[in-house]
Design a protein around this motif. Structure first.
Motif, PDB file in Angstrom:
ATOM      1  N   ALA A   3       0.835  -1.203   0.000  1.00  0.00           N
ATOM      2  CA  ALA A   3       0.000   0.000   0.000  1.00  0.00           C
ATOM      3  C   ALA A   3       0.873   1.257   0.000  1.00  0.00           C
ATOM      4  O   ALA A   3       0.545   2.248  -0.676  1.00  0.00           O
ATOM      5  N   GLU A   4       1.984   1.229   0.734  1.00  0.00           N
ATOM      6  CA  GLU A   4       2.888   2.379   0.734  1.00  0.00           C
ATOM      7  C   GLU A   4       3.552   2.553  -0.630  1.00  0.00           C
ATOM      8  O   GLU A   4       3.705   3.679  -1.117  1.00  0.00           O
ATOM      9  N   ILE A   5       3.933   1.457  -1.245  1.00  0.00           N
ATOM     10  CA  ILE A   5       4.525   1.517  -2.587  1.00  0.00           C
ATOM     11  C   ILE A   5       3.516   2.110  -3.570  1.00  0.00           C
ATOM     12  O   ILE A   5       3.869   2.941  -4.413  1.00  0.00           O
ATOM     13  N   ALA A   6       2.253   1.719  -3.446  1.00  0.00           N
ATOM     14  CA  ALA A   6       1.212   2.271  -4.315  1.00  0.00           C
ATOM     15  C   ALA A   6       1.099   3.781  -4.125  1.00  0.00           C
ATOM     16  O   ALA A   6       0.950   4.527  -5.101  1.00  0.00           O
ATOM     17  N   ARG A   7       1.169   4.242  -2.870  1.00  0.00           N
ATOM     18  CA  ARG A   7       1.105   5.693  -2.626  1.00  0.00           C
ATOM     19  C   ARG A   7       2.312   6.405  -3.220  1.00  0.00           C
ATOM     20  O   ARG A   7       2.203   7.512  -3.750  1.00  0.00           O
ATOM     21  N   ALA A  13       1.731   6.632  -6.939  1.00  0.00           N
ATOM     22  CA  ALA A  13       0.714   7.657  -7.212  1.00  0.00           C
ATOM     23  C   ALA A  13       1.318   9.055  -7.074  1.00  0.00           C
ATOM     24  O   ALA A  13       0.986   9.962  -7.845  1.00  0.00           O
ATOM     25  N   ALA A  14       2.215   9.236  -6.118  1.00  0.00           N
ATOM     26  CA  ALA A  14       2.843  10.549  -5.914  1.00  0.00           C
ATOM     27  C   ALA A  14       3.746  10.940  -7.074  1.00  0.00           C
ATOM     28  O   ALA A  14       4.017  12.123  -7.278  1.00  0.00           O
ATOM     29  N   LEU A  15       4.210   9.976  -7.848  1.00  0.00           N
ATOM     30  CA  LEU A  15       5.054  10.287  -9.000  1.00  0.00           C
ATOM     31  C   LEU A  15       4.257  10.941 -10.130  1.00  0.00           C
ATOM     32  O   LEU A  15       4.833  11.553 -11.019  1.00  0.00           O
ATOM     33  N   GLY A  16       2.968  10.764 -10.089  1.00  0.00           N
ATOM     34  CA  GLY A  16       2.122  11.386 -11.102  1.00  0.00           C
ATOM     35  C   GLY A  16       1.843  10.470 -12.266  1.00  0.00           C
ATOM     36  O   GLY A  16       2.316   9.336 -12.344  1.00  0.00           O
TER      37      GLY A  16
END
Length: 184
Positions: free
Chosen positions: A141-145, A148-151
């Protein structure tokens, strides 16, 4: 007047120990049991693997223990601490008998290219809690966030070029007078 030798291994059974030290000793013993159960089943997971009724009884016993500790009465704490020991054992037994599986984390490790530091990746927060003592741990889940933060650009590249490998990520700085260096 001489006193018989005091037991050095179990402060809770030492009749000359001050009450607050005995209470602390009992709480530390329970903390050890809780840590063992968390290592085996995951933090907060064991009570969810048993029936609603048993979970309610466990929670009620925990409440009684907390009240006993707050009272500062050694004899009350002793009774409730023993009840809490039995409550942990009952949860462990019930979860095992109903087919609950102890936590068995799958851990993937990788080396950070800039520092050489090893980090671990696990599926869930419970698995992260089980292995967090061994270094820096990230859940999926942290990797997914982080992704997502990379855009959208990174996800767009991965979609446009299946199998593309990310080799580095950096902040883009553009000299607007000179333009982008080639290759982009």
């Amino acid at each position: 007047m001489t006193h018989p030798a005091r037991p050095s291994h179990d402060l809770a059974s030492d009749p000359w120990a001050p009450s607050n030290a005995v209470i602390q000793s009992m709480v530390e013993g329970l903390d050890l049991i809780a840590a063992d159960m968390e290592r085996k089943w995951g933090i907060g997971r064991l009570r969810l693997l048993v029936s609603d009724l048993l979970r309610a009884k466990f929670d009620a016993q925990r409440g009684k223990l907390e009240a006993a500790i707050a009272s500062g009465r050694e004899t009350y704490v002793r009774v409730q601490a023993e009840g809490m020991r039995k409550a942990w054992a009952a949860l462990d037994k019930a979860a095992t008998e109903t087919g609950g599986q102890p936590l068995s984390p799958q851990v993937w490790e990788c080396v950070l290219p800039e520092t050489g530091e090893i980090v671990a990746i696990v599926r869930t927060e419970a698995e992260a809690s089980a292995v967090c003592r061994h270094g820096r741990v990230f859940t999926l889940a942290e990797i997914a966030r982080l992704i997502a933060a990379l855009g959208d650009t990174v996800l767009g590249v991965k979609q446009a070029f299946p199998g593309a490998e990310i080799t580095r990520i950096g902040l883009a700085t553009i000299d607007w007078k000179e333009g982008d260096p080639i290759p982009f």
